[in-house]
Design a protein around this motif. Structure first.
Motif, short mmCIF file in Angstrom:
data_model
loop_
_atom_site.label_atom_id
_atom_site.label_comp_id
_atom_site.label_asym_id
_atom_site.label_seq_id
_atom_site.Cartn_x
_atom_site.Cartn_y
_atom_site.Cartn_z
N PRO A 29 14.61 -75.71 48.63
CA PRO A 29 15.73 -74.77 48.83
C PRO A 29 17.06 -75.45 48.48
N ALA A 33 21.78 -73.33 51.32
CA ALA A 33 21.05 -72.15 51.80
C ALA A 33 21.14 -72.02 53.32
N VAL A 34 21.27 -70.79 53.78
CA VAL A 34 21.22 -70.48 55.20
C VAL A 34 19.75 -70.59 55.63
N LYS A 35 19.45 -71.39 56.63
CA LYS A 35 18.08 -71.57 57.12
C LYS A 35 17.75 -70.48 58.14
N VAL A 36 16.63 -69.80 57.93
CA VAL A 36 16.21 -68.71 58.80
C VAL A 36 14.73 -68.89 59.13
N ASN A 37 14.42 -68.98 60.42
CA ASN A 37 13.02 -69.08 60.85
C ASN A 37 12.43 -67.69 60.98
N ILE A 58 19.43 -67.81 50.85
CA ILE A 58 18.77 -67.77 52.16
C ILE A 58 17.43 -68.49 52.02
N ASP A 59 17.18 -69.41 52.92
CA ASP A 59 15.89 -70.11 52.97
C ASP A 59 15.11 -69.57 54.16
N PHE A 60 14.24 -68.59 53.90
CA PHE A 60 13.37 -68.06 54.94
C PHE A 60 12.23 -69.06 55.12
N ARG A 61 12.11 -69.66 56.31
CA ARG A 61 11.01 -70.59 56.65
C ARG A 61 9.95 -69.75 57.34
N ASP A 90 8.79 -72.19 52.47
CA ASP A 90 10.18 -71.86 52.15
C ASP A 90 10.19 -70.74 51.12
N VAL A 92 12.98 -68.65 49.18
CA VAL A 92 14.42 -68.62 48.93
C VAL A 92 14.79 -67.34 48.20
#
Length: 124
Positions: A29, A33-37, A58-61, A90, A92
């Motif tokens: 990512p 990037a904004v980290k989002v769990n 956006i980095d959706f984990r 990840d 993105v």
């Protein structure tokens, strides 16, 4: 039943590679990037942030705590399969227009599959 589960697990593993380049599943990512769990469980998504800005990566984990699920954002090319026991993936996405987007499961996961949706908002 054992063979059915093995077939589902194998399909989930194969599908996890499909679309990975477009979803960012195999790339690092961006640093900004904004980290989002994101957690997928039986018939629901748990996400720790739902409002984002246009142009901000956006980095959706994404991880699954029960079964196999497909993380997709309707109207985009984002599509990533995740399975229980797998490391977080990840995914993105860099939204290019404001609006309300629906995250949905696109891997049949049982009787509640059709209602497995949540919404995120992208602001200008």
């Amino acid at each position: 039943m054992k063979w059915l589960w093995l077939g589902v697990a194998a399909a989930a593993g194969l599908a996890a590679g499909c679309g990975a380049a477009s979803s960012g599943g195999n790339t690092a990512p961006p640093a900004d990037a904004v980290k989002v769990n994101v957690e997928a469980s039986n018939w629901k998504w748990t996400i720790d942030k739902t409002t984002f800005k246009v142009g901000q990566p956006i980095d959706f984990r994404v991880r699954a705590t029960e079964g196999a699920h497909g993380f997709s954002i309707a109207g985009t090319n984002i599509n990533q399969t995740v399975a229980q026991g797998q490391d977080p993936v990840d995914v993105v996405w860099k939204p290019d227009k404001p609006g309300t987007y629906t995250i949905q499961c696109d891997v049949y996961c049982g009787t509640g599959h059709g209602s497995m949706q949540t919404q995120i908002t992208v602001t200008p």
